[in-house]
Motif scaffolding. Structure first.
Motif, PDB file in Angstrom:
ATOM      1  N   ARG A  48      56.249  99.451  25.289  1.00 38.95           N
ATOM      2  CA  ARG A  48      56.521  98.718  24.595  1.00 38.95           C
ATOM      3  C   ARG A  48      58.287  98.388  25.196  1.00 38.95           C
ATOM      4  O   ARG A  48      59.661  99.144  25.888  1.00 38.95           O
ATOM      5  N   LYS A  49      58.494  97.079  24.461  1.00 39.62           N
ATOM      6  CA  LYS A  49      59.641  96.714  25.395  1.00 39.62           C
ATOM      7  C   LYS A  49      60.895  97.476  24.911  1.00 39.62           C
ATOM      8  O   LYS A  49      61.284  98.322  23.342  1.00 39.62           O
ATOM      9  N   SER A  50      62.506  97.963  25.636  1.00 40.07           N
ATOM     10  CA  SER A  50      63.053  98.511  25.780  1.00 40.07           C
ATOM     11  C   SER A  50      64.574  97.689  25.892  1.00 40.07           C
ATOM     12  O   SER A  50      64.040  97.210  27.325  1.00 40.07           O
ATOM     13  N   PRO A  51      65.478  97.174  25.565  1.00 36.88           N
ATOM     14  CA  PRO A  51      66.616  96.319  25.910  1.00 36.88           C
ATOM     15  C   PRO A  51      67.173  96.816  27.221  1.00 36.88           C
ATOM     16  O   PRO A  51      67.080  97.958  26.566  1.00 36.88           O
ATOM     17  N   TYR A  52      68.127  96.926  27.273  1.00 39.55           N
ATOM     18  CA  TYR A  52      69.266  97.014  28.341  1.00 39.55           C
ATOM     19  C   TYR A  52      70.012  98.665  27.502  1.00 39.55           C
ATOM     20  O   TYR A  52      69.955  98.237  26.612  1.00 39.55           O
ATOM     21  N   PRO A  53      69.634  99.672  28.080  1.00 42.23           N
ATOM     22  CA  PRO A  53      70.854 101.202  27.618  1.00 42.23           C
ATOM     23  C   PRO A  53      72.079 100.907  26.996  1.00 42.23           C
ATOM     24  O   PRO A  53      72.308 100.392  28.024  1.00 42.23           O
ATOM     25  N   ALA A  54      72.148 101.564  26.497  1.00 40.79           N
ATOM     26  CA  ALA A  54      73.126 102.219  25.810  1.00 40.79           C
ATOM     27  C   ALA A  54      73.355 103.711  26.043  1.00 40.79           C
ATOM     28  O   ALA A  54      72.406 104.769  25.442  1.00 40.79           O
ATOM     29  N   PHE A 110      63.250  84.632  36.247  1.00 44.82           N
ATOM     30  CA  PHE A 110      62.852  84.099  35.439  1.00 44.82           C
ATOM     31  C   PHE A 110      63.197  82.812  34.992  1.00 44.82           C
ATOM     32  O   PHE A 110      62.700  81.699  33.610  1.00 44.82           O
ATOM     33  N   CYS A 111      64.907  82.388  35.250  1.00 42.33           N
ATOM     34  CA  CYS A 111      65.293  81.297  34.644  1.00 42.33           C
ATOM     35  C   CYS A 111      64.628  80.224  35.649  1.00 42.33           C
ATOM     36  O   CYS A 111      65.644  79.301  35.937  1.00 42.33           O
ATOM     37  N   ASP A 112      64.154  80.101  36.516  1.00 44.07           N
ATOM     38  CA  ASP A 112      63.852  78.977  37.275  1.00 44.07           C
ATOM     39  C   ASP A 112      63.019  77.452  36.008  1.00 44.07           C
ATOM     40  O   ASP A 112      61.888  78.643  35.817  1.00 44.07           O
ATOM     41  N   HIS A 113      63.837  77.056  36.279  1.00 44.13           N
ATOM     42  CA  HIS A 113      63.125  75.931  35.218  1.00 44.13           C
ATOM     43  C   HIS A 113      61.456  74.931  35.744  1.00 44.13           C
ATOM     44  O   HIS A 113      61.286  75.226  34.125  1.00 44.13           O
ATOM     45  N   ARG A 114      60.740  75.822  36.610  1.00 44.28           N
ATOM     46  CA  ARG A 114      59.313  74.892  36.555  1.00 44.28           C
ATOM     47  C   ARG A 114      59.053  76.475  35.273  1.00 44.28           C
ATOM     48  O   ARG A 114      57.707  75.446  34.670  1.00 44.28           O
ATOM     49  N   LEU A 115      59.275  77.947  35.726  1.00 44.85           N
ATOM     50  CA  LEU A 115      58.700  78.744  35.215  1.00 44.85           C
ATOM     51  C   LEU A 115      58.912  78.455  33.575  1.00 44.85           C
ATOM     52  O   LEU A 115      58.206  78.189  33.257  1.00 44.85           O
ATOM     53  N   VAL A 116      60.482  77.661  32.931  1.00 38.49           N
ATOM     54  CA  VAL A 116      60.320  77.776  31.716  1.00 38.49           C
ATOM     55  C   VAL A 116      60.245  76.682  31.342  1.00 38.49           C
ATOM     56  O   VAL A 116      60.325  77.498  29.995  1.00 38.49           O
ATOM     57  N   GLU A 117      59.725  75.752  31.775  1.00 45.20           N
ATOM     58  CA  GLU A 117      58.689  74.094  31.183  1.00 45.20           C
ATOM     59  C   GLU A 117      57.532  74.392  31.028  1.00 45.20           C
ATOM     60  O   GLU A 117      56.692  74.592  30.063  1.00 45.20           O
ATOM     61  N   TYR A 118      56.689  75.448  31.674  1.00 47.64           N
ATOM     62  CA  TYR A 118      55.375  75.870  31.340  1.00 47.64           C
ATOM     63  C   TYR A 118      55.669  77.009  31.020  1.00 47.64           C
ATOM     64  O   TYR A 118      54.440  76.613  29.440  1.00 47.64           O
ATOM     65  N   VAL A 119      55.921  77.607  30.687  1.00 52.03           N
ATOM     66  CA  VAL A 119      55.481  79.069  29.587  1.00 52.03           C
ATOM     67  C   VAL A 119      56.124  78.484  28.223  1.00 52.03           C
ATOM     68  O   VAL A 119      55.577  78.884  27.100  1.00 52.03           O
ATOM     69  N   PHE A 120      57.163  77.471  27.982  1.00 52.55           N
ATOM     70  CA  PHE A 120      58.016  77.623  26.984  1.00 52.55           C
ATOM     71  C   PHE A 120      56.721  76.720  26.121  1.00 52.55           C
ATOM     72  O   PHE A 120      57.071  76.831  24.901  1.00 52.55           O
ATOM     73  N   ASN A 121      55.988  75.631  26.926  1.00 55.37           N
ATOM     74  CA  ASN A 121      55.226  74.985  26.265  1.00 55.37           C
ATOM     75  C   ASN A 121      53.389  75.182  25.753  1.00 55.37           C
ATOM     76  O   ASN A 121      52.617  74.598  25.391  1.00 55.37           O
ATOM     77  N   THR A 122      53.380  76.605  26.079  1.00 53.81           N
ATOM     78  CA  THR A 122      52.586  77.779  26.049  1.00 53.81           C
ATOM     79  C   THR A 122      52.257  78.060  24.481  1.00 53.81           C
ATOM     80  O   THR A 122      52.779  77.861  24.060  1.00 53.81           O
ATOM     81  N   PRO A 123      51.139  77.868  23.655  1.00 55.95           N
ATOM     82  CA  PRO A 123      50.999  78.596  22.658  1.00 55.95           C
ATOM     83  C   PRO A 123      50.848  79.594  22.260  1.00 55.95           C
ATOM     84  O   PRO A 123      51.251  80.681  23.222  1.00 55.95           O
ATOM     85  N   TRP A 124      51.882  79.674  21.295  1.00 59.05           N
ATOM     86  CA  TRP A 124      51.981  81.502  20.396  1.00 59.05           C
ATOM     87  C   TRP A 124      51.118  82.221  20.793  1.00 59.05           C
ATOM     88  O   TRP A 124      51.542  83.410  21.237  1.00 59.05           O
ATOM     89  N   ALA A 139      64.209  86.908  30.974  1.00 57.88           N
ATOM     90  CA  ALA A 139      62.468  87.267  30.544  1.00 57.88           C
ATOM     91  C   ALA A 139      61.437  87.362  29.067  1.00 57.88           C
ATOM     92  O   ALA A 139      60.833  86.904  28.372  1.00 57.88           O
ATOM     93  N   ASP A 140      62.668  87.993  28.307  1.00 62.49           N
ATOM     94  CA  ASP A 140      62.577  88.236  27.110  1.00 62.49           C
ATOM     95  C   ASP A 140      62.046  87.085  26.488  1.00 62.49           C
ATOM     96  O   ASP A 140      61.462  86.711  25.662  1.00 62.49           O
ATOM     97  N   GLU A 141      64.162  85.759  26.959  1.00 62.33           N
ATOM     98  CA  GLU A 141      63.733  84.624  25.637  1.00 62.33           C
ATOM     99  C   GLU A 141      62.396  83.621  25.962  1.00 62.33           C
ATOM    100  O   GLU A 141      61.502  83.431  25.360  1.00 62.33           O
ATOM    101  N   ILE A 142      61.844  84.462  27.898  1.00 62.34           N
ATOM    102  CA  ILE A 142      61.103  83.246  27.895  1.00 62.34           C
ATOM    103  C   ILE A 142      59.289  83.395  27.728  1.00 62.34           C
ATOM    104  O   ILE A 142      58.794  82.635  26.834  1.00 62.34           O
ATOM    105  N   PHE A 143      59.112  85.193  28.330  1.00 60.62           N
ATOM    106  CA  PHE A 143      57.943  85.432  27.597  1.00 60.62           C
ATOM    107  C   PHE A 143      57.450  85.512  26.035  1.00 60.62           C
ATOM    108  O   PHE A 143      57.089  85.891  25.337  1.00 60.62           O
ATOM    109  N   GLY A 144      58.898  85.804  25.350  1.00 63.68           N
ATOM    110  CA  GLY A 144      59.334  86.949  23.131  1.00 63.68           C
ATOM    111  C   GLY A 144      58.631  87.717  23.610  1.00 63.68           C
ATOM    112  O   GLY A 144      58.158  88.664  23.051  1.00 63.68           O
TER     113      GLY A 144
END
Length: 599
Positions: A521-527, A478-492, A374-379
């Motif tokens: 706020r975004k927090s990555p996988y924990p360490a 979140f890796c469904d290609h339909r979602l990826v294609e759609y969100v990739f083309n939305t303006p920043w 999701a982070d890669e797709i939605f920024g």
């Protein structure tokens, strides 16, 4: 889910090589603990290890129909619709499995079957009419598939270990393979070992007597986005609801991975709503701590657990915290399991904690939904919003991730850096663009594309190996290609319309979530922040420095390594110092275990 392996040789009678083909297949036993199958004809051997998820009785493999035999790993989420369509064309099914749907889809559409599939998959299909093998991988590269051309054919498998089990292939390492290990950008198709490759995401490799050909059937394209923000938010929600509903299909127990972040919380809430309120199971990882509680660091403002519990209470999930200590995270057994699962150097506690979490989940569930990608797709990552990272002519995540490079030999560091720069420019050249995009919009399209074609593959590989090493199928909606294609083309501007990261996802799912998670706020996988774990890593690095025969020594900047060991153990240095030490230790483990010839 499963694991596949195989061998094609047009100059050899493989019916005499059953033991080798069986050995290749058995390297996939952890991926498929439920059953084993092997099919051999004169020039082809196809092996399969099964993790039974759909049609437990009828989905055995290899599966044949007429002139075609298939070994398949993954899930085709639209198999029910495809089955109805194929039945309308006269096909009659013997099983309820998606495997048979894929097999009959080939009989109907040939290699163009890939245009009809929605899912995560990697499969090999032999057509005796043409004596050709197809190797196929899903659009986003969720499921792995490796191959090694031979003089008269090919070896292949879900993981490198299947190919390494064949005497025709020995582990060799060129400089560029070493650079791939030292850097944090995965080059498409590169498999580290010399002579071995990955089937690239969205590609079909065809093997025939004339050799190998590689065809791309899917890639991200630039399209004009005409929906306004309200319609875009609604469309994201519609897609997510459909995707989650499809990915909940299972004949075995299913759960969600819950971190208390926006991504996993949204999936958990959507899954619970689809299954029935209070029905979904959820799991989260947490750590014991000798050091006195969570301390914010450069990338994590807050601990996960309070938010996890807010979500579990809000949706009424049947929740379990899996609490791990430094002893288990650094245990030789866990480290060895991670190494053998990946066939590559381990990533420290980020890998072992994921492996141990999945091992515990597998005691209760066979399938899990994850918020990966999701982070890669939605920024979502912080460097998406860091002007310096965005402006740099480099992979933007390099500003946010520590790495091996801090401790390697200076000349090797320089050459690996040059290699990384070359790979970056290759990646930029691949980015599709719309005519007239201004500088900022054009650059953010590049940043998004880099994440979706480079960084996400590192994470998907880790998720696949750690989960399949314990026989757990992890699905990534979140890796469904339909979602990826759609969100990739939305303006920043749409992706940040509320002034924050992942605005579209937040807008699409906030009604399902507690306010604490919506605001988080975004927090990555924990360490782990337990100093006991860092002490264990330091001890291993000290052992390497004391061993003149340690295989990583020729690649190591010993002065820098000794300087790191002199620094006090401290949470503020966790991201850089500890990550660098972990990766050097992991590289040494890999060189010791696999003994690749550096050529």
């Amino acid at each position: 889910m499963c694991g596949i392996a195989g061998w094609v040789d047009y100059d050899r009678d493989l019916t005499r090589d059953g033991e080798t083909a069986r050995a290749m297949t058995r390297t996939m036993a952890l991926r498929g603990p439920d059953a084993e199958g092997l099919w051999i004809e004169s020039h082809v051997a196809l092996g399969h290890r099964r993790l039974a998820v759909i049609d437990l009785e009828g989905g055995a493999q290899p599966m044949s129909e007429g002139p075609v035999t298939l070994v398949y790993s993954g899930e085709t989420y639209n198999f029910r619709e495809l089955r109805r369509e194929l039945e309308s064309h006269g096909h009659r099914f013997r099983t309820r499995s998606d495997t048979e749907v894929v097999l009959r889809a080939y009989l109907r559409w040939g290699a163009d079957l890939v245009e009809h599939l929605n899912g995560m998959y990697a499969f090999a299909l032999w057509d005796r009419r043409t004596e050709e093998l197809l190797l196929v991988r899903d659009r986003m590269g969720i499921k792995p598939l490796y191959y090694a051309p031979t003089r008269h054919g090919v070896l292949f498998g879900s993981e490198p270990k299947a190919i390494l089990a064949n005497p025709l292939f020995g582990p060799r390492l060129r400089d560029e393979g070493l650079f791939e290990l030292l850097t944090t950008a995965k080059t498409p198709g590169h498999a580290v070992f010399d002579g071995m490759y990955e089937v690239e995401p969205g590609h079909v490799v065809r093997v025939s007597r004339d050799g190998l050909t590689d065809r791309r059937y899917w890639a991200l394209t630039a399209r004009e986005h005409t929906d306004g923000i309200p319609r875009t938010v609604r469309r994201v929600r519609e897609l997510l609801e459909d995707i989650v509903a499809r990915q909940l299909i299972s004949d075995v127990p299913l759960c969600t991975l819950l971190s208390g972040g926006l991504d996993s919380s949204a999936l958990t809430a959507l899954a619970d709503r689809a299954l029935g309120i209070g029905t979904v199971r959820s799991f989260a990882v947490d750590f014991t701590d000798e050091g006195g509680g969570f301390v914010p660091d450069a990338v994590r403002d807050t601990p996960d657990t309070p938010y996890v519990h807010d979500v579990a209470k809000h949706v009424g999930s049947h929740h379990t915290d899996v609490v791990l200590g430094s002893e288990s995270l650094a245990s030789p057994e866990a480290v060895e399991s991670v190494l053998r699962a990946r066939d590559l150097p381990g990533g420290g506690d980020m890998d072992t904690s994921l492996y141990l979490l999945f091992a515990e989940i597998r005691r209760h569930s066979t399938v899990a939904l994850s918020g990966e990608s999701a982070d890669e797709i939605f920024g979502g990552y912080r460097w998406f919003h860091d002007p310096a990272a965005v402006a740099a002519e480099a992979f933007p995540w390099l500003r946010g991730l520590g790495g091996t490079m801090d401790l390697v030999d200076r000349d090797l560091d320089r050459r690996a850096g040059a290699y990384l720069t070359e790979r970056y420019h290759e990646a930029i050249d691949e980015v599709p663009r719309l005519p007239g995009e201004d500088g900022a919009e054009r650059r953010m399209r590049e940043i998004c594309h880099l994440h979706l074609t480079r960084m996400v593959r590192l994470l998907l590989d880790r998720k696949d190996r750690m989960s399949m090493a314990v026989g757990l199928e992890v699905r990534v909606p979140f890796c469904d290609h339909r979602l990826v294609e759609y969100v990739f083309n939305t303006p920043w501007a749409y992706k940040t319309y509320d002034g924050r990261e992942k605005s579209l996802l937040r807008g699409a799912t906030s009604d399902l979530l507690p306010e604490s998670v919506v605001r988080r706020r975004k927090s990555p996988y924990p360490a782990t922040q337990d100093p006991g774990y860092e002490r264990a890593v330091r001890e291993r690095l000290s052992g390497i420095l004391a061993d003149p025969n340690a295989p990583v020594r020729p690649y190591l900047d010993e002065k820098a390594a000794r300087a790191v060991l002199r620094r006090p153990i401290g949470r503020a240095s966790l991201q850089q110092n500890r990550t660098a030490m972990e990766r050097i230790v992991g590289l040494n483990d890999w060189l010791t275990a696999y003994r690749p010839e550096h050529i």
